[in-house]
Design a protein around this motif. Structure first.
Motif, PDB file in Angstrom:
ATOM      1  N   SER A 363      56.722   9.095  75.713  1.00 52.36           N
ATOM      2  CA  SER A 363      57.553   8.100  75.037  1.00 52.36           C
ATOM      3  C   SER A 363      56.815   6.796  74.773  1.00 52.36           C
ATOM      4  CB  SER A 363      58.805   7.797  75.874  1.00 52.36           C
ATOM      5  OG  SER A 363      58.445   7.253  77.131  1.00 52.36           O
ATOM      6  N   GLY A 364      55.536   6.716  75.122  1.00 48.90           N
ATOM      7  CA  GLY A 364      54.813   5.461  74.946  1.00 48.90           C
ATOM      8  C   GLY A 364      53.423   5.659  74.382  1.00 48.90           C
ATOM      9  N   THR A 365      52.426   5.194  75.112  1.00 43.29           N
ATOM     10  CA  THR A 365      51.041   5.240  74.661  1.00 43.29           C
ATOM     11  C   THR A 365      50.333   6.484  75.185  1.00 43.29           C
ATOM     12  OG1 THR A 365      50.386   3.923  76.572  1.00 43.29           O
ATOM     13  CG2 THR A 365      50.893   2.730  74.541  1.00 43.29           C
ATOM     14  N   CYS A 366      49.088   6.691  74.717  1.00 44.91           N
ATOM     15  CA  CYS A 366      48.231   7.799  75.174  1.00 44.91           C
ATOM     16  C   CYS A 366      48.909   9.160  75.015  1.00 44.91           C
ATOM     17  CB  CYS A 366      47.817   7.600  76.635  1.00 44.91           C
ATOM     18  SG  CYS A 366      46.805   6.139  76.938  1.00 44.91           S
ATOM     19  N   THR A 367      49.674   9.320  73.944  1.00 48.03           N
ATOM     20  CA  THR A 367      50.435  10.566  73.803  1.00 48.03           C
ATOM     21  C   THR A 367      49.533  11.771  73.523  1.00 48.03           C
ATOM     22  OG1 THR A 367      50.827   9.950  71.486  1.00 48.03           O
ATOM     23  CG2 THR A 367      52.570   9.448  73.070  1.00 48.03           C
ATOM     24  N   LEU A 368      48.434  11.577  72.802  1.00 46.55           N
ATOM     25  CA  LEU A 368      47.528  12.699  72.560  1.00 46.55           C
ATOM     26  C   LEU A 368      46.824  13.102  73.847  1.00 46.55           C
ATOM     27  CD1 LEU A 368      46.238  14.704  70.649  1.00 46.55           C
ATOM     28  CD2 LEU A 368      44.516  12.966  70.070  1.00 46.55           C
ATOM     29  N   ASP A 407      45.082   2.325  73.343  1.00 46.97           N
ATOM     30  CA  ASP A 407      46.241   2.580  74.211  1.00 46.97           C
ATOM     31  C   ASP A 407      45.928   2.390  75.689  1.00 46.97           C
ATOM     32  OD1 ASP A 407      47.700   3.153  72.009  1.00 46.97           O
ATOM     33  OD2 ASP A 407      47.764   5.328  72.303  1.00 46.97           O
ATOM     34  N   LEU A 408      44.678   2.536  76.072  1.00 48.44           N
ATOM     35  CA  LEU A 408      44.359   2.558  77.488  1.00 48.44           C
ATOM     36  C   LEU A 408      44.645   1.240  78.185  1.00 48.44           C
ATOM     37  CD1 LEU A 408      41.079   4.658  77.629  1.00 48.44           C
ATOM     38  CD2 LEU A 408      43.353   5.312  78.389  1.00 48.44           C
ATOM     39  N   GLY A 409      44.503   0.152  77.484  1.00 45.05           N
ATOM     40  CA  GLY A 409      44.686  -1.151  78.134  1.00 45.05           C
ATOM     41  C   GLY A 409      46.069  -1.379  78.670  1.00 45.05           C
TER      42      GLY A 409
END
Length: 413
Positions: A363-368, A407-409
């Motif tokens: 539902s947020g970041t780093c989805t791949l 996205d990692l940050g």
């Protein structure tokens, strides 16, 4: 003049005072008792079967197996009680299931005494990693969506087994599922009878009125035995690193992610140190390394108020001590229940945890990266005797590092 020779260990301390008897009695309730029972039932069925299967690969005697079962339940149950009361949060410690599988594979060609030596060295390595604070730093660096995707991959089989059991054994599974749905509808009765506890009761009745128990019950008390380890380079090379990784990264990683998702500030370094310390006497009794297990903690936090969930862990740990003492009797009952009963019970209890893992992962970041972590975990990619959960986190992180660097940050837990 300042004393610079003093060593400060990176161990977390409880933020609140330990829970005493009055606080525990005030906080405990029927829902938390139900979560404790389900968590224990889970540990005393499928994971226990893994121990028995691994032990049979090494032709262990009944006394050696009984000692192993006693240690993983009684010692880890005691640790769960003490840690959960001290930190006032659910900290469920049991044993590494992937590590047990690794041990089973090795027992076909590694002597049991050499395996015990590997248990000792693994315990010392886990203890050292906790004392250095390295584990806590790694956990903070790992993106939460990727870790939760790994957790979702591990927990997925509970949902699949639930659906499969309805098709394979409907006369046991269907009454249990319908009971869970009915009790999950808000009502006065559902507040008195927690859904999972009602599912357990109806499931036992369904089993007794249809197929019955699958094996005769065995009565008796555990007879733990001290065992002498030996050390060989071959066994240490084959077992220590995979066992340590399954404990520190895979199992403790799952447990930490589940507890953080439930709102608990997990003492990662302290928990790792406790795993290492507790695994030393466990090894002397022939038991695999302790860990902060993911599925058990997911069950302990599946419902209720965050501040009161520690009571479920305390009850679960207390019951685990009893199971350890009565290992031949109680575990034979659990193993005599049909697989559909176990599958439905674990499945309905894990539904909310599985849902939460998917939401946190996608539902947020780093989805791949989360998707890759999920797929590798489900596929159970195994390299160097290390299972898919570890490689899921590694590959997911690398994918996000290369393809989702922005996205990692903001995604680290």
């Amino acid at each position: 003049m300042t004393d610079t020779s003093r060593v400060v260990l990176p161990l977390e301390r409880p933020r609140r005072g330990p829970a005493g008897w009055r606080a525990f009695r005030r906080d405990v309730g029927g829902g938390y008792a139900a979560n404790a029972i389900i968590a224990l039932v889970f540990s005393a069925t499928g994971p226990l079967a893994v121990i028995l299967a691994s032990g049979s690969a090494g032709d262990l005697s009944p006394q050696q197996l009984s000692s192993w079962v006693f240690a993983v339940f009684a010692l880890n149950g005691l640790l769960t009680v003490v840690a959960s009361l001290a930190f006032r949060m659910p900290l469920g410690f049991f044993w590494t299931i992937p590590g047990t599988v690794v041990v089973g594979k090795s027992l076909s060609h590694v002597p049991w005494s050499d395996v015990l030596g590997a248990f000792v060295v693994t315990a010392l390595l886990v203890l050292l990693l906790g004392l250095t604070g390295w584990v806590g730093r790694v956990m903070r660096l790992l993106p939460l969506p990727i870790v939760m995707a790994m957790v979702a991959g591990v927990f997925l089989r509970f949902g699949l087994d639930l659906v499969g059991s309805i098709q394979d054994t409907p006369w046991v599974a269907l009454p249990m599922v319908l009971t869970f749905v009915a009790l999950s509808i808000p009502s006065g009765f559902s507040r008195v009878m927690p859904p999972v506890l009602g599912t357990l009761v109806v499931g036992v009745a369904a089993v007794l009125f249809t197929d019955g128990l699958q094996a005769p019950l065995t009565l008796g008390l555990a007879d733990p035995m001290l065992q002498t380890p030996t050390f060989s380079l071959a066994a240490l090379t084959e077992l220590v690193v995979p066992l340590a990784i399954t404990v520190v990264i895979v199992q403790n990683g799952q447990g930490t992610a589940v507890l953080r998702a439930a709102g608990h500030d997990v003492p990662v370094n302290t928990a790792t140190v406790l795993c290492g310390l507790w695994s030393l006497p466990a090894a002397a009794l022939g038991a695999v390394t302790s860990c902060l297990t993911g599925p058990t903690n997911a069950l302990l936090t599946s419902s209720g108020e965050k501040e009161r969930q520690y009571t479920a862990a305390v009850l679960c740990g207390s019951l685990a001590v009893v199971v350890g003492v009565l290992a031949p009797t109680l575990t034979s009952f659990m193993l005599a229940m049909p697989t559909a009963w176990i599958a439905v019970l674990g499945g309905v209890a894990m539904l909310k945890s599985l849902q939460g893992a998917f939401v946190a992962a996608f539902s947020g970041t780093c989805t791949l990266g989360a998707l890759v972590a999920f797929l590798v975990t489900v596929a159970d990619l195994t390299v160097l005797n290390i299972g898919g959960a570890f490689w899921g986190v590694v590959t997911g992180y690398l994918i996000s590092r290369v393809l989702e660097p922005a996205d990692l940050g903001g995604s680290r837990g």
